[in-house]
Design an enzyme around this catalytic site. Structure first.
Site, short mmCIF file in Angstrom:
data_model
loop_
_atom_site.label_atom_id
_atom_site.label_comp_id
_atom_site.label_asym_id
_atom_site.label_seq_id
_atom_site.Cartn_x
_atom_site.Cartn_y
_atom_site.Cartn_z
CE LYS A 187 -3.74 2.13 2.72
NZ LYS A 187 -4.56 2.01 3.96
CG HIS A 201 -1.71 4.84 -1.66
ND1 HIS A 201 -1.75 3.48 -1.46
CD2 HIS A 201 -2.98 5.22 -1.94
CE1 HIS A 201 -3.00 3.06 -1.58
NE2 HIS A 201 -3.76 4.09 -1.88
CG HIS A 218 -3.88 0.70 -6.09
ND1 HIS A 218 -3.19 1.89 -6.21
CD2 HIS A 218 -4.86 0.95 -5.18
CE1 HIS A 218 -3.73 2.81 -5.44
NE2 HIS A 218 -4.75 2.26 -4.80
NE ARG A 277 -9.40 9.42 3.16
CZ ARG A 277 -8.97 8.21 2.84
NH1 ARG A 277 -9.85 7.25 2.57
NH2 ARG A 277 -7.67 7.94 2.76
CE LYS A 309 -7.87 6.28 5.69
NZ LYS A 309 -7.99 4.79 5.70
CB CYS A 321 -12.93 4.89 -0.18
SG CYS A 321 -14.15 6.17 0.19
CB SER A 322 -10.69 0.15 1.54
OG SER A 322 -9.46 -0.37 2.03
CD GLU A 377 -5.82 6.68 -3.05
OE1 GLU A 377 -5.46 5.66 -3.67
OE2 GLU A 377 -6.11 6.67 -1.84
CD GLU A 406 -7.83 4.14 -5.32
OE1 GLU A 406 -7.38 3.79 -4.21
OE2 GLU A 406 -8.96 4.67 -5.46
#
Length: 286
Positions: A89, A93, A105, A124, A128, A140-141, A200, A202
């Site tokens: 992770k 990022h 990802h 959030r 974070k 969101c993940s 991000e 994604e």
């Protein structure tokens, strides 16, 4: 204990890319064998990543978020959402790696509505690493590189991951959000920087669910929650655009709002959500 639907062993026919300089084409081994065969390589990669990370200035990173950054292995995909391999992770990022190596990802965004068709939003947590204290959709993940979250049939792997994270972030038990109750509406590809270091990139699966649930937020993940109807969300959008109350929205949530949300929300209220499903298209919103 989480209860997942039964899953099958996957025999992938696609190459797995373990790093930018190492490839291994495995066209016959099941995923379980691949993971077993390359456990040592994965550990060596993680050790190198940890050393590399220690060279950066991450001293202010929250301990829980740091653990997740190095323990969680995201699923690397290409722009057609074909699985290429996995990476931490942390690496997924880092804007430097996103820009240099084009790391992309798989992710998901859950939109959970109650029986009054109000949408559950979360703010959030302040700790974070990416986009702290912004308001966003329910959850969101990322699905992780594990067999139960790689199942391709009807995006079951992604739905398993969504069920897991609804418990982790919002304390919603698995039995209250059965994987068969999620509607996978579509996918979008986007890139968004968070600050100078993080961001991000994604392929994001968009999941809708209508359930009345008890919510018990995890403070390591969530600072606040609220249910909104359509008019209340429009007022939040107005405040965010005007810079009022310091209110900020996550970029992926804003992309969904601007391109899909209200028309899909109408389908939720009419009971015609299946008419909106489009899993053939990956909407490139970059």
């Amino acid at each position: 204990m989480l209860k997942f639907s039964p899953f099958k062993t996957i025999d992938t026919s696609l190459p797995l890319h373990w790093s930018s300089s190492f490839q291994f084409a495995s066209k016959s081994l099941p995923l379980t064998a691949q993971i077993s065969t390359f456990a040592g390589l994965t550990l060596r990669r993680r050790s190198f990543t940890t050393i590399t990370a220690a060279m950066g200035d991450d001293s202010g990173m929250d301990a829980v978020q740091r653990r997740l950054m190095f323990d969680d292995e995201c699923i690397l995909v290409d722009e057609n959402d074909i699985v290429l391999g996995h990476d931490t992770k942390y690496n997924c990022h880092l804007m430097e790696k996103i820009e240099k190596d084009n790391l992309l990802h798989r992710a998901f965004s859950v939109f959970l509505f109650n029986s009054k068709y109000e949408l559950l939003l979360q703010q959030r947590s302040e700790t974070k690493v990416t986009f702290p204290l912004v308001w966003t959709n329910t959850c969101c993940s990322h699905p992780l590189y594990r067999e139960s979250e790689l199942i391709p049939e009807n995006a079951l792997g992604v739905r398993n991951a969504a069920q897991r994270k609804l418990l982790d972030e919002l304390g919603i038990p698995a039995e209250d959000v059965p994987v068969d109750e999620f509607t996978t509406l579509g996918r979008m590809l986007y890139k968004a920087p968070s600050d100078g270091k993080w961001g991000e990139h994604e392929v994001d699966y968009l999941l809708f669910l209508v359930r009345d649930v008890a919510v018990n937020p995890n403070p390591d993940e969530v600072a606040d929650i609220r249910y909104v109807n359509q008019e209340e969300l429009k007022e939040l959008l107005r405040k965010a655009d005007a810079g009022e109350e310091g209110l900020k929205l996550s970029p992926w949530f804003r992309l969904v709002v601007d391109n899909f949300l209200f028309k899909w929300w109408d389908h939720v209220q009419k009971g015609t959500l299946n008419e909106a499903i489009d899993m053939k298209t990956i909407h490139k919103l970059v």
